[in-house]
Scaffold this motif. Structure first.
Motif, PDB file in Angstrom:
ATOM      1  N   LEU A 156       0.827  -1.209   0.000  1.00  0.00           N
ATOM      2  CA  LEU A 156       0.000   0.000   0.000  1.00  0.00           C
ATOM      3  C   LEU A 156       0.864   1.262   0.000  1.00  0.00           C
ATOM      4  CD1 LEU A 156      -2.763  -1.038   2.564  1.00  0.00           C
ATOM      5  CD2 LEU A 156      -3.040  -0.787   0.088  1.00  0.00           C
ATOM      6  N   LYS A 157       1.925   1.245   0.783  1.00  0.00           N
ATOM      7  CA  LYS A 157       2.808   2.411   0.850  1.00  0.00           C
ATOM      8  C   LYS A 157       3.537   2.635  -0.470  1.00  0.00           C
ATOM      9  CE  LYS A 157       6.816   2.244   2.860  1.00  0.00           C
ATOM     10  NZ  LYS A 157       7.901   2.128   3.866  1.00  0.00           N
ATOM     11  N   TRP A 158       4.047   1.546  -1.056  1.00  0.00           N
ATOM     12  CA  TRP A 158       4.787   1.695  -2.298  1.00  0.00           C
ATOM     13  C   TRP A 158       3.862   2.032  -3.467  1.00  0.00           C
ATOM     14  CZ3 TRP A 158       9.704   2.584  -2.815  1.00  0.00           C
ATOM     15  CH2 TRP A 158      10.571   2.186  -1.804  1.00  0.00           C
ATOM     16  N   ASP A 159       2.676   1.444  -3.510  1.00  0.00           N
ATOM     17  CA  ASP A 159       1.719   1.789  -4.574  1.00  0.00           C
ATOM     18  C   ASP A 159       1.324   3.254  -4.501  1.00  0.00           C
ATOM     19  OD1 ASP A 159       1.776  -0.756  -5.528  1.00  0.00           O
ATOM     20  OD2 ASP A 159      -0.135  -1.378  -4.654  1.00  0.00           O
ATOM     21  N   ARG A 160       1.237   3.764  -3.275  1.00  0.00           N
ATOM     22  CA  ARG A 160       0.882   5.174  -3.096  1.00  0.00           C
ATOM     23  C   ARG A 160       1.937   6.093  -3.707  1.00  0.00           C
ATOM     24  NH1 ARG A 160      -2.527   7.994   0.534  1.00  0.00           N
ATOM     25  NH2 ARG A 160      -1.734  10.040   1.148  1.00  0.00           N
ATOM     26  N   ARG A 161       3.166   5.629  -3.773  1.00  0.00           N
ATOM     27  CA  ARG A 161       4.243   6.423  -4.377  1.00  0.00           C
ATOM     28  C   ARG A 161       4.366   6.188  -5.883  1.00  0.00           C
ATOM     29  NH1 ARG A 161       9.586   5.394  -0.929  1.00  0.00           N
ATOM     30  NH2 ARG A 161      10.302   7.041  -2.354  1.00  0.00           N
ATOM     31  N   ILE A 162       4.090   4.957  -6.322  1.00  0.00           N
ATOM     32  CA  ILE A 162       4.347   4.593  -7.717  1.00  0.00           C
ATOM     33  C   ILE A 162       3.155   4.897  -8.626  1.00  0.00           C
ATOM     34  CG2 ILE A 162       4.804   2.644  -9.268  1.00  0.00           C
ATOM     35  CD1 ILE A 162       6.410   1.360  -7.008  1.00  0.00           C
ATOM     36  N   GLU A 163       1.943   4.557  -8.206  1.00  0.00           N
ATOM     37  CA  GLU A 163       0.798   4.631  -9.102  1.00  0.00           C
ATOM     38  C   GLU A 163       0.465   6.043  -9.587  1.00  0.00           C
ATOM     39  OE1 GLU A 163      -0.604   2.178 -10.588  1.00  0.00           O
ATOM     40  OE2 GLU A 163       0.721   0.791  -9.540  1.00  0.00           O
ATOM     41  N   PRO A 164       0.547   7.088  -8.735  1.00  0.00           N
ATOM     42  CA  PRO A 164       0.324   8.434  -9.286  1.00  0.00           C
ATOM     43  C   PRO A 164       1.328   8.804 -10.372  1.00  0.00           C
ATOM     44  CG  PRO A 164       0.110   8.475  -6.901  1.00  0.00           C
ATOM     45  CD  PRO A 164       0.648   7.116  -7.261  1.00  0.00           C
ATOM     46  N   VAL A 165       2.579   8.379 -10.201  1.00  0.00           N
ATOM     47  CA  VAL A 165       3.596   8.632 -11.232  1.00  0.00           C
ATOM     48  C   VAL A 165       3.239   7.873 -12.505  1.00  0.00           C
ATOM     49  CG1 VAL A 165       6.038   8.410 -11.828  1.00  0.00           C
ATOM     50  CG2 VAL A 165       5.369   9.000  -9.487  1.00  0.00           C
ATOM     51  N   ARG A 166       2.766   6.640 -12.349  1.00  0.00           N
ATOM     52  CA  ARG A 166       2.389   5.832 -13.509  1.00  0.00           C
ATOM     53  C   ARG A 166       1.233   6.486 -14.283  1.00  0.00           C
ATOM     54  NH1 ARG A 166       3.433   0.496 -14.065  1.00  0.00           N
ATOM     55  NH2 ARG A 166       3.693   0.257 -11.813  1.00  0.00           N
ATOM     56  N   PHE A 167       0.270   7.027 -13.558  1.00  0.00           N
ATOM     57  CA  PHE A 167      -0.866   7.650 -14.237  1.00  0.00           C
ATOM     58  C   PHE A 167      -0.464   8.954 -14.912  1.00  0.00           C
ATOM     59  CE2 PHE A 167      -4.732  10.386 -14.135  1.00  0.00           C
ATOM     60  CZ  PHE A 167      -5.445   9.686 -15.090  1.00  0.00           C
ATOM     61  N   ARG A 168       0.384   9.748 -14.250  1.00  0.00           N
ATOM     62  CA  ARG A 168       0.875  10.968 -14.909  1.00  0.00           C
ATOM     63  C   ARG A 168       1.653  10.612 -16.173  1.00  0.00           C
ATOM     64  NH1 ARG A 168       2.409  12.558  -9.597  1.00  0.00           N
ATOM     65  NH2 ARG A 168       4.613  12.230 -10.148  1.00  0.00           N
ATOM     66  N   GLU A 169       2.423   9.549 -16.089  1.00  0.00           N
ATOM     67  CA  GLU A 169       3.158   9.080 -17.280  1.00  0.00           C
ATOM     68  C   GLU A 169       2.202   8.688 -18.392  1.00  0.00           C
ATOM     69  OE1 GLU A 169       6.008   5.313 -18.617  1.00  0.00           O
ATOM     70  OE2 GLU A 169       5.478   5.613 -16.510  1.00  0.00           O
ATOM     71  N   ALA A 170       1.120   7.985 -18.042  1.00  0.00           N
ATOM     72  CA  ALA A 170       0.143   7.559 -19.051  1.00  0.00           C
ATOM     73  C   ALA A 170      -0.539   8.756 -19.705  1.00  0.00           C
ATOM     74  CB  ALA A 170      -0.893   6.640 -18.416  1.00  0.00           C
ATOM     75  N   LYS A 171      -0.887   9.753 -18.901  1.00  0.00           N
ATOM     76  CA  LYS A 171      -1.547  10.942 -19.441  1.00  0.00           C
ATOM     77  C   LYS A 171      -0.621  11.699 -20.382  1.00  0.00           C
ATOM     78  CE  LYS A 171      -4.225  14.993 -18.014  1.00  0.00           C
ATOM     79  NZ  LYS A 171      -4.759  15.767 -16.871  1.00  0.00           N
ATOM     80  N   LYS A 172       0.626  11.876 -19.967  1.00  0.00           N
ATOM     81  CA  LYS A 172       1.597  12.577 -20.820  1.00  0.00           C
ATOM     82  C   LYS A 172       1.949  11.754 -22.052  1.00  0.00           C
ATOM     83  CE  LYS A 172       3.556  15.187 -16.956  1.00  0.00           C
ATOM     84  NZ  LYS A 172       4.752  15.450 -16.127  1.00  0.00           N
ATOM     85  N   THR A 173       1.966  10.434 -21.905  1.00  0.00           N
ATOM     86  CA  THR A 173       2.234   9.570 -23.058  1.00  0.00           C
ATOM     87  C   THR A 173       1.127   9.684 -24.082  1.00  0.00           C
ATOM     88  OG1 THR A 173       3.489   8.007 -21.697  1.00  0.00           O
ATOM     89  CG2 THR A 173       2.635   7.186 -23.785  1.00  0.00           C
ATOM     90  N   TYR A 174      -0.114   9.794 -23.617  1.00  0.00           N
ATOM     91  CA  TYR A 174      -1.234   9.972 -24.549  1.00  0.00           C
ATOM     92  C   TYR A 174      -1.077  11.274 -25.332  1.00  0.00           C
ATOM     93  CZ  TYR A 174      -6.039  10.577 -26.213  1.00  0.00           C
ATOM     94  OH  TYR A 174      -7.144  10.777 -27.003  1.00  0.00           O
ATOM     95  N   ALA A 175      -0.747  12.361 -24.618  1.00  0.00           N
ATOM     96  CA  ALA A 175      -0.524  13.635 -25.304  1.00  0.00           C
ATOM     97  C   ALA A 175       0.662  13.543 -26.261  1.00  0.00           C
ATOM     98  CB  ALA A 175      -0.297  14.745 -24.281  1.00  0.00           C
ATOM     99  N   GLU A 176       1.721  12.831 -25.835  1.00  0.00           N
ATOM    100  CA  GLU A 176       2.885  12.653 -26.696  1.00  0.00           C
ATOM    101  C   GLU A 176       2.525  11.863 -27.945  1.00  0.00           C
ATOM    102  OE1 GLU A 176       7.401  11.126 -25.916  1.00  0.00           O
ATOM    103  OE2 GLU A 176       5.795   9.704 -25.535  1.00  0.00           O
ATOM    104  N   THR A 177       1.725  10.824 -27.784  1.00  0.00           N
ATOM    105  CA  THR A 177       1.339  10.000 -28.923  1.00  0.00           C
ATOM    106  C   THR A 177       0.549  10.799 -29.946  1.00  0.00           C
ATOM    107  OG1 THR A 177       1.265   8.041 -27.501  1.00  0.00           O
ATOM    108  CG2 THR A 177       0.151   7.890 -29.617  1.00  0.00           C
ATOM    109  N   LEU A 178      -0.316  11.689 -29.479  1.00  0.00           N
ATOM    110  CA  LEU A 178      -1.078  12.534 -30.404  1.00  0.00           C
ATOM    111  C   LEU A 178      -0.144  13.417 -31.224  1.00  0.00           C
ATOM    112  CD1 LEU A 178      -4.145  13.627 -28.235  1.00  0.00           C
ATOM    113  CD2 LEU A 178      -4.038  11.844 -29.979  1.00  0.00           C
TER     114      LEU A 178
END
Length: 495
Positions: A156-178
Motif C-alpha cells: 500500500l505504501k509503495w503503490d501510493r508512491r508509484i501509481e500516481p507517477v504511472r498515471f501521470r506518465e500515461a496521461k503525458k504519453t497519450y498527449a505525446e502519442t497525439l
C-alpha cells in the motif's frame, strides 16, 4: 449520434467547402489531415484505449485507500448422517437436519502507512433444527478488528508512491502519442504532396517536351537544327511520358498509405492542399529544456523505474527475514432462542492471533534475492542517467534543427521561384534559337529539383515542429502544456 455517423458527417463537412472538387475527392490541408489522424486513425484509437485503461487502473488503485462496505450471507442446508463427537468423548454417526442462515455487514479500511486493515462488522446467525423444530440465534452486535503483517512488504505504501507517477506518465504519453501522430501525418502528407507534385511536374514537362518536339520537327525540316538535337527532344518527350506513368503509380501508393493511416475506409481520392506559410518564432533552448523536464513522459518513466527498483528491493528484504501476522478482534456476542433476546446482555469476546515464521536455513536464497535487487537498483540508476543524458542531447539537437529549418524553408522557396523563372527564360531563349538543348534540359532539371526540395523543406519543418512538441509536451504558440488541451475523461468515455 453514433461514432461512425459523426465520422461521415465530419468528412462531409471538411469536403463540402472545397471548391471545384468532385464528390469522390477529398481535399485536405495539413491541419485537417492532422485533426483527422488524431481523431480517427488506428494509432489514435489505440492510444485512447491505452490511456483509458491506465485511468481505470488508477481508479482501482485509489479505491484501495477508501472504505469498503460489504454485505455477505452463506445460507446452508445440512441433511445427512455425520460423525458427531459426544460430550463423553465417544463418536456416533447421527442424522442431522439443519438449516443455517446468516447475514454479515462489514466496513473495512486499509491503513496505507502500516499496510494493515481495520474493520468493523455486525452479524446475525440463525440455526433451525428441522426435525426437532428448534430455532436458535447467535448475534454479533458489533466487532472491531485489525490485521497486520509485521516486518513485511507494505504494498500500500509503495503503490501510493508509484501509481500516481504511472498515471501521470500515461496521461503525458497519450498527449505525446497525439503529437507523434501529427508528426507522422506530416510525413505522409508531404509524401503524397511530393508524389502529386511529381505528377504535375511530369505532366507539365511532357506537354512542354511534346510542344518542343513538334516545334523541332519543323525547324529540322528547314535545316535550322541538327538531327541529333531533334532526337534529343524526342528522347526527352519519351522520358517525360515514362515519368508521368511512374508518377501516377507513386501517387496511388502514397494515397493508399495516407488513407489507411487516417482511418478512411472509403475509396476516396485524396488531394493535399499545400501552404507555404510557417511560424516565425524560434524556440529558446532553455525554455525547451525546462518544459521537457517538467512535462515529458520520459522523465515520469525514469522516476517510476527508480521507484519500482527500490520497491523490489524492499520486497526482497522483507521476504528474507522474520515474518509475522497479527490479528486482533474485540466485540460483543450473545445467543438465544429468539432474535430480540440474543441482543440482551451481550458478552464480550476477544480473539488475538500472532503467526511467526523465521527462516533458519534457506541456503542463501533470501540473501541472493536481496543482492539481485540491489544490483537492479544500480542498473536502473545507470540506465536512467544515460537515458536522461540521451534525452537532453536529442532535445538540444531537435531545437537547433528546428530553429535552422525555418531559414531553409525560406531559401528553398526563393530557390523554387528563381528556378522557375530561369526555366521560363531558358525555354524562351531556346524557342528563339539563342540557346541549345543542354541549357534547356539543365533549367528543367533545376526547376524540378527546386520544387521537390521546397516540399522536403516544408516536410522537415513540420515534422520537427510536432516532434519538438511531443518531446517537450509544450505548445510554444499558446505557452501551455499539451496535457491541458487533452479532452477530459468523460468525453473520451462517451466517444
Amino acid at each position: 449520434m453514433k461514432i461512425k455517423e459523426r465520422y461521415y458527417l465530419f468528412l462531409l463537412m471538411i469536403a463540402l467547402p472545397i471548391r471545384g472538387i468532385a464528390q469522390e475527392t477529398l481535399a485536405l490541408s495539413l491541419n485537417q489531415a492532422i485533426h483527422l489522424a488524431q481523431k480517427f486513425s488506428p494509432e489514435a484509437q489505440a492510444a485512447r484505449h491505452t490511456y483509458l485503461a491506465a485511468y481505470w487502473n488508477y481508479r482501482s488503485f485509489r479505491a484501495n485507500y477508501l472504505p469498503i462496505v460489504s454485505l455477505s450471507s452463506t445460507p446452508s442446508l445440512n441433511r445427512q448422517i455425520n460423525r458427531i463427537t459426544q460430550s463423553d468423548g465417544t463418536v456416533l454417526f447421527l442424522r442431522q437436519n439443519q438449516l443455517n442462515t446468516d447475514v454479515n455487514l462489514s466496513v473495512s479500511q486499509n491503513i496505507w502507512f502500516t499496510g494493515g486493515n481495520l474493520f468493523v462488522q455486525t452479524s446475525t446467525q440463525r440455526m433451525d433444527e428441522l426435525e426437532n423444530k428448534v430455532t436458535s440465534y447467535n448475534t454479533l452486535p458489533v466487532s472491531i478488528g485489525y490485521q497486520q503483517t509485521l516486518f513485511g512488504y507494505n504494498s500500500l505504501k509503495w503503490d501510493r508512491r508509484i501509481e500516481p507517477v504511472r498515471f501521470r506518465e500515461a496521461k503525458k504519453t497519450y498527449a505525446e502519442t497525439l503529437e507523434l501522430i501529427a508528426s507522422k501525418t506530416c510525413e505522409l502528407f508531404f509524401s503524397l504532396a511530393t508524389a502529386q507534385t511529381n505528377l504535375e511536374i511530369s505532366k507539365a514537362n511532357y506537354a512542354s517536351a511534346d510542344t518542343l518536339y513538334r516545334y523541332a520537327k519543323g525547324r529540322y525540316g528547314i535545316g535550322n537544327i541538327t538531327e541529333n538535337e531533334m532526337l534529343q527532344l524526342e528522347i526527352n518527350k519519351l522520358n517525360e511520358e515514362t515519368n508521368m506513368m511512374k508518377a501516377n503509380i507513386e501517387v496511388e501508393e502514397a494515397m493508399l498509405t495516407f488513407r489507411s493511416f487516417l482511418g478512411i475506409r472509403e475509396n476516396k481520392s485524396i488531394t493535399v492542399l499545400l501552404n507555404d506559410s510557417i511560424f516565425s518564432f524560434e524556440v529558446p533552448l532553455d525554455i525547451a529544456l525546462k518544459q521537457a523536464y517538467t512535462h515529458s513522459p520520459d522523465i515520469e518513466m525514469y522516476q517510476r523505474l527508480k521507484l519500482e527498483s527500490h520497491s523490489q528491493l524492499a520486497s526482497a528484504r522483507a521476504n528474507r527475514g522474520l515474518k509475522a501476522d497479527l490479528y486482533l478482534q474485540f466485540g460483543l456476542s450473545q445467543t438465544a432462542n429468539r432474535l430480540k433476546d440474543s441482543y440482551h446482555n451481550p458478552l464480550d469476546q476477544q480473539y488475538v492471533s500472532l503467526s511467526i515464521v523465521l527462516p533458519l536455513l534457506d541456503w542463501g536464497r533470501g540473501k541472493g534475492k536481496v543482492r539481485v535487487a540491489k544490483s537492479n537498483v544500480e542498473l536502473v540508476k545507470t540506465q536512467v542517467n544515460q537515458g536522461v543524458n540521451d534525452f537532453e542531447l536529442n532535445l538540444r539537437k531537435m531545437v537547433r534543427q528546428f530553429n535552422l529549418q525555418a531559414s531553409q524553408v525560406k531559401v528553398a522557396l526563393k530557390t523554387d521561384e528563381t528556378a522557375h523563372r530561369r526555366y521560363n527564360v531558358a525555354r524562351k531563349l531556346y524557342l528563339m534559337g539563342e540557346s541549345d538543348i543542354l541549357d534547356l534540359n539543365a533549367a528543367t532539371n533545376e526547376k524540378d529539383v527546386a520544387k521537390r526540395n521546397h516540399i522536403e523543406a516544408l516536410k522537415a519543418y513540420w515534422t520537427l515542429y510536432f516532434g519538438l512538441r511531443s518531446i517537450t509536451q509544450y505548445d510554444f504558440q499558446t505557452h501551455r502544456p499539451l496535457t491541458e488541451n487533452l479532452p477530459d475523461i468523460d468525453h473520451l468515455l462517451n466517444n
